[in-house]
Design an enzyme around this catalytic site. Structure first.
Site, PDB file in Angstrom:
ATOM      1  N   ASP A 270     -13.806  -1.217 -36.674  1.00  0.00           N
ATOM      2  CA  ASP A 270     -12.400  -1.043 -37.053  1.00  0.00           C
ATOM      3  C   ASP A 270     -11.565  -2.242 -36.585  1.00  0.00           C
ATOM      4  O   ASP A 270     -11.120  -2.316 -35.443  1.00  0.00           O
ATOM      5  CB  ASP A 270     -11.849   0.258 -36.468  1.00  0.00           C
ATOM      6  CG  ASP A 270     -10.496   0.618 -37.055  1.00  0.00           C
ATOM      7  OD1 ASP A 270      -9.905  -0.229 -37.753  1.00  0.00           O
ATOM      8  OD2 ASP A 270     -10.013   1.739 -36.826  1.00  0.00           O
TER       9      ASP A 270
ATOM     10  N   ASP B 190      -4.819  -7.078 -40.930  1.00  0.00           N
ATOM     11  CA  ASP B 190      -3.659  -7.879 -40.497  1.00  0.00           C
ATOM     12  C   ASP B 190      -4.106  -9.220 -39.924  1.00  0.00           C
ATOM     13  O   ASP B 190      -3.490 -10.260 -40.177  1.00  0.00           O
ATOM     14  CB  ASP B 190      -2.867  -7.157 -39.386  1.00  0.00           C
ATOM     15  CG  ASP B 190      -2.104  -5.942 -39.883  1.00  0.00           C
ATOM     16  OD1 ASP B 190      -2.191  -5.635 -41.086  1.00  0.00           O
ATOM     17  OD2 ASP B 190      -1.451  -5.299 -39.048  1.00  0.00           O
TER      18      ASP B 190
ATOM     19  N   GLU C 271       8.396  -5.247 -42.834  1.00  0.00           N
ATOM     20  CA  GLU C 271       7.391  -4.357 -43.435  1.00  0.00           C
ATOM     21  C   GLU C 271       7.977  -2.960 -43.670  1.00  0.00           C
ATOM     22  O   GLU C 271       9.031  -2.623 -43.121  1.00  0.00           O
ATOM     23  CB  GLU C 271       6.175  -4.261 -42.520  1.00  0.00           C
ATOM     24  CG  GLU C 271       6.520  -3.791 -41.110  1.00  0.00           C
ATOM     25  CD  GLU C 271       5.435  -2.910 -40.505  1.00  0.00           C
ATOM     26  OE1 GLU C 271       5.076  -1.901 -41.139  1.00  0.00           O
ATOM     27  OE2 GLU C 271       4.977  -3.231 -39.390  1.00  0.00           O
TER      28      GLU C 271
ATOM     29  N   LYS D  88      -0.263   3.821 -47.534  1.00  0.00           N
ATOM     30  CA  LYS D  88      -0.211   2.727 -46.561  1.00  0.00           C
ATOM     31  C   LYS D  88      -1.144   1.633 -47.072  1.00  0.00           C
ATOM     32  O   LYS D  88      -2.341   1.822 -47.161  1.00  0.00           O
ATOM     33  CB  LYS D  88      -0.677   3.238 -45.196  1.00  0.00           C
ATOM     34  CG  LYS D  88      -0.743   2.179 -44.115  1.00  0.00           C
ATOM     35  CD  LYS D  88      -1.291   2.760 -42.809  1.00  0.00           C
ATOM     36  CE  LYS D  88      -1.779   1.643 -41.910  1.00  0.00           C
ATOM     37  NZ  LYS D  88      -2.489   2.145 -40.733  1.00  0.00           N
TER      38      LYS D  88
ATOM     39  N   LYS E 230      -0.416  -2.975 -31.873  1.00  0.00           N
ATOM     40  CA  LYS E 230      -0.084  -1.572 -31.666  1.00  0.00           C
ATOM     41  C   LYS E 230      -0.767  -1.105 -30.385  1.00  0.00           C
ATOM     42  O   LYS E 230      -1.781  -1.667 -29.972  1.00  0.00           O
ATOM     43  CB  LYS E 230      -0.550  -0.678 -32.821  1.00  0.00           C
ATOM     44  CG  LYS E 230      -0.811  -1.400 -34.118  1.00  0.00           C
ATOM     45  CD  LYS E 230      -0.837  -0.459 -35.284  1.00  0.00           C
ATOM     46  CE  LYS E 230      -2.120   0.327 -35.426  1.00  0.00           C
ATOM     47  NZ  LYS E 230      -2.237   0.947 -36.755  1.00  0.00           N
TER      48      LYS E 230
ATOM     49  N   VAL F  11       1.448  -5.091 -42.052  1.00  0.00           N
ATOM     50  CA  VAL F  11       1.595  -6.531 -41.816  1.00  0.00           C
ATOM     51  C   VAL F  11       0.752  -7.304 -42.838  1.00  0.00           C
ATOM     52  O   VAL F  11       1.207  -8.299 -43.411  1.00  0.00           O
ATOM     53  CB  VAL F  11       1.210  -6.885 -40.362  1.00  0.00           C
ATOM     54  CG1 VAL F  11       1.050  -8.392 -40.180  1.00  0.00           C
ATOM     55  CG2 VAL F  11       2.250  -6.333 -39.401  1.00  0.00           C
TER      56      VAL F  11
ATOM     57  N   SER G 250      -8.327  -4.515 -37.990  1.00  0.00           N
ATOM     58  CA  SER G 250      -7.279  -4.513 -39.017  1.00  0.00           C
ATOM     59  C   SER G 250      -7.332  -5.780 -39.879  1.00  0.00           C
ATOM     60  O   SER G 250      -7.555  -6.882 -39.381  1.00  0.00           O
ATOM     61  CB  SER G 250      -5.912  -4.409 -38.356  1.00  0.00           C
ATOM     62  OG  SER G 250      -4.902  -4.572 -39.322  1.00  0.00           O
TER      63      SER G 250
HETATM   64  N1  PSU Z   1       3.321  -0.776 -35.580  1.00  0.00           N
HETATM   65  C1  PSU Z   1       3.122   0.368 -34.980  1.00  0.00           C
HETATM   66  N2  PSU Z   1       2.352   1.263 -35.580  1.00  0.00           N
HETATM   67  C2  PSU Z   1       1.780   1.028 -36.797  1.00  0.00           C
HETATM   68  C3  PSU Z   1       2.007  -0.190 -37.430  1.00  0.00           C
HETATM   69  C4  PSU Z   1       2.769  -1.055 -36.762  1.00  0.00           C
HETATM   70  O1  PSU Z   1       3.638   0.608 -33.909  1.00  0.00           O
HETATM   71  O2  PSU Z   1       1.108   1.892 -37.297  1.00  0.00           O
HETATM   72  C5  PSU Z   1       1.417  -0.483 -38.763  1.00  0.00           C
HETATM   73  C6  PSU Z   1       1.765  -1.895 -39.198  1.00  0.00           C
HETATM   74  O3  PSU Z   1       2.247  -1.834 -40.512  1.00  0.00           O
HETATM   75  C7  PSU Z   1       0.445  -2.615 -39.106  1.00  0.00           C
HETATM   76  C8  PSU Z   1      -0.477  -1.535 -39.489  1.00  0.00           C
HETATM   77  O4  PSU Z   1       0.365  -3.716 -39.966  1.00  0.00           O
HETATM   78  O5  PSU Z   1       0.010  -0.424 -38.775  1.00  0.00           O
HETATM   79  C9  PSU Z   1      -1.922  -1.835 -39.177  1.00  0.00           C
HETATM   80  O6  PSU Z   1      -2.715  -0.806 -39.672  1.00  0.00           O
HETATM   81  P1  PSU Z   1      -4.302  -0.905 -39.677  1.00  0.00           P
HETATM   82  O7  PSU Z   1      -4.717  -0.936 -38.232  1.00  0.00           O
HETATM   83  O8  PSU Z   1      -4.760   0.345 -40.373  1.00  0.00           O
HETATM   84  O9  PSU Z   1      -4.653  -2.149 -40.401  1.00  0.00           O
HETATM   85 MN    MN Z   2      -7.976   0.045 -39.418  1.00  0.00          MN
END
Ligand code: PSU
Ligand code: MN
Length: 308
Positions: free
Chosen positions: A141, A145, A28, A89, A162, A109, A143
């Site tokens: 919230d 992913d 990624e 992002k 994370k 992801v 993700s």
């Molecule tokens: N790993 C980390 N920090 C991050 C991410 C990964 O330590 O911020 C990224 C990855 O790309 C993951 C994304 O897919 O954050 C998820 O973001 P969100 O919770 O907004 O969907």
């Molecule tokens: Mn989010």
């Protein structure tokens, strides 16, 4: 004509690998553009690619640059993603806007999976996946992913979610959506900076071969969807979960950080806190990612084997 092809550029190296059934490992780019600072982001991204090549596979770092979906970045393109200030992002909802309007976006992801499967790539490596956030019952919230892992035929190698997530709720969500979660040489779900979370995993596999076999069996059985491989951070970088939790609490209380803002770089903020607290943080983040790249490549070699 396949209408998808007009939007996609696949690197020569990746085209050749697909052609010859050489394993391809997707990476990624959010970690490059948003999570790690320059120059560590650039160094880490290039090192990850070198690890994959060193083990006989081919890296495909993913991004959208000026509206072009890139499968396999050149070193110059990686440098561009590591230094550009206005990179979006991208989650699933963002991808069409970025492509149609010739913008530049880094892949989470979720979007890495979407783009990887366009080229039939079967393994994606990341540091930590997004998941169900603390207080998600109020904030909703969760993700994207998780949905992309659940609905696409891909293996995602990570060190858990994370650091800032609710691990228990994330695991419940994965179970509901049928994601097979495999602990690599561990009985516990790792928690990013910490190898232990207190949450037991149902399946521990100790070799890339067993992991590869399990993934192939899932797909042979017609059980579409992803497999999550959870690989703990190497011992020498492991942090106590209670220290990390303290840092998360401190970061959440510090309202000036806007850590809950969807577009804030949570992990970068945490890295900074943890750097102050224990001298680790970014260093640990870099180490676990490279460790995941190594495992992901070994797993990819098994998944791409045709002689089972
Ligand atoms: N790993 C980390 N920090 C991050 C991410 C990964 O330590 O911020 C990224 C990855 O790309 C993951 C994304 O897919 O954050 C998820 O973001 P969100 O919770 O907004 O969907
Ligand atoms: Mn989010």
């Amino acid at each position: 004509m396949n209408r998808l092809l007009q939007y996609v550029d696949i690197s020569y190296e990746v085209v050749e690998a697909i052609d010859k059934n050489i394993p391809v490992v997707a990476l990624e780019s959010t970690v490059i553009s948003h999570v790690m600072p320059y120059p560590q982001n650039l160094e880490t991204a290039l090192e990850c690619e070198a690890i994959i090549r060193g083990l006989g596979a081919v890296p495909a770092t993913l991004a959208v640059i000026d509206g072009r979906i890139k499968i396999g970045l050149s070193d110059e393109e990686i440098r561009f993603m590591a230094t550009q200030p206005n990179v979006i992002k991208m989650s699933r909802r963002d991808l069409p806007v970025v492509v149609a309007n010739k913008l530049t976006g880094a892949t989470t992801v979720a979007t890495s999976i979407l783009i990887a499967v366009m080229a039939g790539i079967k393994v994606l490596v990341t540091g930590g996946i997004g998941g169900v956030h603390i207080n998600a019952q109020e904030t909703f919230d969760i993700s994207r992913d998780l949905q992309e892992i659940a609905t696409n035929n891909i293996c995602v190698v990570c060190s858990g979610g994370k650091a800032i997530l609710d691990i228990g709720l994330t695991m419940e969500y994965l179970e509901t959506h049928g994601v097979t979660v495999l602990g690599y040489q561990t009985d516990e779900m790792p928690a990013f900076y910490s190898s232990k979370s207190g949450y037991r995993l149902d399946y521990r596999l100790d070799t890339p071969e067993e992991i590869g076999k399990t993934i192939k069996t899932k797909w042979d059985l017609g059980l579409d969807g992803g497999v999550l491989v959870a690989n703990p951070i190497p011992d020498e970088y492991n942090m106590d979960r209670s220290d990390v939790e303290r840092a998360i609490e401190k970061a959440l209380e510090d309202t000036s950080l806007n850590i809950k803002d969807e577009h804030s770089d949570e992990t970068m903020i945490l890295d900074r806190y943890l750097q102050e607290e224990s001298g680790l943080g970014l260093v640990a983040n870099m180490a676990l990612l490279k460790n995941n790249v190594k495992l992901g490549t070994l797993v990819a070699k098994e998944v791409y084997r045709v002689d089972y």
